[in-house]
Design a protein around this motif. Structure first.
Motif, PDB file in Angstrom:
ATOM      1  N   TYR A  29     -10.944  29.394 -19.333  1.00  0.00           N
ATOM      2  CA  TYR A  29      -9.854  28.846 -18.532  1.00  0.00           C
ATOM      3  C   TYR A  29     -10.257  28.506 -17.102  1.00  0.00           C
ATOM      4  O   TYR A  29      -9.428  28.518 -16.198  1.00  0.00           O
ATOM      5  CB  TYR A  29      -8.641  29.796 -18.623  1.00  0.00           C
ATOM      6  N   THR A  72      -3.205  35.006 -21.516  1.00  0.00           N
ATOM      7  CA  THR A  72      -2.930  33.663 -20.972  1.00  0.00           C
ATOM      8  C   THR A  72      -1.437  33.326 -20.930  1.00  0.00           C
ATOM      9  O   THR A  72      -0.651  33.802 -21.756  1.00  0.00           O
ATOM     10  CB  THR A  72      -3.671  32.569 -21.773  1.00  0.00           C
ATOM     11  N   GLN A  75       0.377  28.509 -22.337  1.00  0.00           N
ATOM     12  CA  GLN A  75       1.010  28.024 -23.570  1.00  0.00           C
ATOM     13  C   GLN A  75       2.538  28.073 -23.536  1.00  0.00           C
ATOM     14  O   GLN A  75       3.188  27.504 -24.403  1.00  0.00           O
ATOM     15  CB  GLN A  75       0.451  28.771 -24.788  1.00  0.00           C
ATOM     16  N   ASP A  90       1.074  40.443 -27.932  1.00  0.00           N
ATOM     17  CA  ASP A  90      -0.349  40.561 -28.275  1.00  0.00           C
ATOM     18  C   ASP A  90      -0.622  41.905 -28.936  1.00  0.00           C
ATOM     19  O   ASP A  90       0.116  42.870 -28.739  1.00  0.00           O
ATOM     20  CB  ASP A  90      -1.256  40.387 -27.049  1.00  0.00           C
TER      21      ASP A  90
HETATM   22  N1  SAM Z   1      -3.447  32.831 -27.075  1.00  0.00           N
HETATM   23  C1  SAM Z   1      -4.563  33.064 -26.182  1.00  0.00           C
HETATM   24  C2  SAM Z   1      -5.254  31.763 -25.868  1.00  0.00           C
HETATM   25  O1  SAM Z   1      -4.677  30.701 -26.133  1.00  0.00           O
HETATM   26  O2  SAM Z   1      -6.340  31.761 -25.288  1.00  0.00           O
HETATM   27  C3  SAM Z   1      -5.511  34.143 -26.715  1.00  0.00           C
HETATM   28  C4  SAM Z   1      -6.227  33.822 -27.982  1.00  0.00           C
HETATM   29  S1  SAM Z   1      -7.521  34.994 -28.329  1.00  0.00           S
HETATM   30  C5  SAM Z   1      -8.736  33.948 -29.034  1.00  0.00           C
HETATM   31  C6  SAM Z   1      -6.922  35.852 -29.767  1.00  0.00           C
HETATM   32  C7  SAM Z   1      -5.864  36.870 -29.420  1.00  0.00           C
HETATM   33  O3  SAM Z   1      -5.389  37.479 -30.629  1.00  0.00           O
HETATM   34  C8  SAM Z   1      -6.362  38.002 -28.543  1.00  0.00           C
HETATM   35  O4  SAM Z   1      -5.530  38.100 -27.427  1.00  0.00           O
HETATM   36  C9  SAM Z   1      -6.224  39.247 -29.409  1.00  0.00           C
HETATM   37  O5  SAM Z   1      -5.909  40.418 -28.695  1.00  0.00           O
HETATM   38  C10 SAM Z   1      -5.111  38.850 -30.355  1.00  0.00           C
HETATM   39  N2  SAM Z   1      -5.136  39.616 -31.619  1.00  0.00           N
HETATM   40  C11 SAM Z   1      -6.152  40.334 -32.152  1.00  0.00           C
HETATM   41  N3  SAM Z   1      -5.771  40.874 -33.334  1.00  0.00           N
HETATM   42  C12 SAM Z   1      -4.489  40.499 -33.543  1.00  0.00           C
HETATM   43  C13 SAM Z   1      -3.533  40.747 -34.566  1.00  0.00           C
HETATM   44  N4  SAM Z   1      -3.836  41.476 -35.629  1.00  0.00           N
HETATM   45  N5  SAM Z   1      -2.298  40.205 -34.436  1.00  0.00           N
HETATM   46  C14 SAM Z   1      -1.985  39.453 -33.358  1.00  0.00           C
HETATM   47  N6  SAM Z   1      -2.845  39.164 -32.356  1.00  0.00           N
HETATM   48  C15 SAM Z   1      -4.075  39.680 -32.441  1.00  0.00           C
END
Ligand code: SAM
Length: 271
Positions: A29, A72, A75, A90
């Motif tokens: 970001y 973040t 969105q 999250d």
């Molecule tokens: N939405 C943000 C973005 O657009 O950058 C973050 C995306 S990051 C690649 C993936 C996110 O999924 C992380 O914040 C992580 O903590 C969360 N996550 C991990 N395991 C998860 C689960 N079982 N259910 C929901 N979210 C989860």
């Protein structure tokens, strides 16, 4: 959940224990991925997609849920003007704390000002309206909740109106937390249970990605998706696909923090 699948899901959970919000924000970001002077930068593309998707059909409603917010806020910067209540969510407490810290004290590992200004420009309000937008976001976010997309009820019961949310946003979550395509599809169905019939899903995700860095030395596996698979998965989960836009990563956006080749933006309606 089948036994083998639950083992691999548990392995993914293990990966996330060392997730580093500040490093993740820095990798994804800041420039060049968030360069507001460049029309081919990835973040302005995502913000424009979200803005357009909501304004084109004048999508509005009571509750918007952002699934897997991470650390973040970008969105929900368009959506916060169109819904009475925004729920961020999250899996990790460290990410929920990062969000709460901005919401309650204005403290954050990343300065979101240029993001707010850019979305204000998209809305035709001029960048000086950004403080009003930041205030609006702080006002409408009612909760920052734990979520697990691998559970059939991803949020704790009673959080949402009985009929479900009016809109779901989710960016780079499902493919980044699922060990394979089967669990990606199950996770998509699970989050769909949060959405009311006729509600909208705005889904952003990585194409052709097999890993991303969640912090120094932390390589998190990702399900590599292609455009056709995204369409199949959405239809199989009971959506009418209204729009699919694809962003192809310019070479200089490949900064060594993942092997993503493109990004999709899907707008879909729950049938
Ligand atoms: N939405 C943000 C973005 O657009 O950058 C973050 C995306 S990051 C690649 C993936 C996110 O999924 C992380 O914040 C992580 O903590 C969360 N996550 C991990 N395991 C998860 C689960 N079982 N259910 C929901 N979210 C989860």
């Amino acid at each position: 959940m089948a036994k083998d699948l639950s083992k691999t899901v548990a392995a993914m959970e293990g990966c996330y224990q060392r997730f580093n919000p500040a490093a993740y924000l820095q990798y994804n970001y800041t420039a060049p991925r968030a360069d507001f002077e460049r029309s081919d930068s990835i973040v302005p593309w995502k913000l424009s997609c979200l803005h357009r998707a909501l304004t084109e059909d004048d999508i509005r409603g009571d509750v918007l849920v952002d699934v897997g917010s991470g650390p973040t806020l970008y969105q929900v910067m368009s959506g916060c003007e169109r819904f009475n209540r925004v729920i961020l969510s999250d899996f990790l407490e460290v990410n929920r704390r990062e969000l709460q810290s901005w919401l309650q004290e204005g403290k954050s590992s990343l300065d979101w000002t240029t993001y707010f200004k850019y979305v204000c420009e998209l809305e035709g309000r001029g960048s000086s309206a950004w403080t009003k937008k930041a205030e609006r976001l702080r006002t409408v976010v009612s909760d920052v909740l734990p979520i697990d997309v691998h559970q059939s009820c991803p949020l704790s019961q009673g959080t949402l109106p009985l009929c479900g949310a009016d809109c779901l946003v989710s960016s780079f979550c499902l493919e980044s937390v699922s060990p394979d395509l089967t669990s990606f599809n199950i996770a998509l169905s699970n989050i769909s249970s949060l959405l009311r019939k006729g509600g909208y899903l705005l889904l952003i995700g990585a194409l052709g990605e097999s890993f991303y860095m969640g912090g120094p030395g932390l390589c998190i596996p990702v399900v590599p998706l292609d455009e056709a698979q995204v369409c199949v998965s959405l239809r199989a989960s009971g959506y009418e696909l209204l729009q699919l836009s694809i962003y192809h990563l310019p070479t200089d956006m490949k900064v060594g923090v993942d092997d993503v080749t493109g990004v999709f933006f899907a707008k879909a309606k729950k049938c």
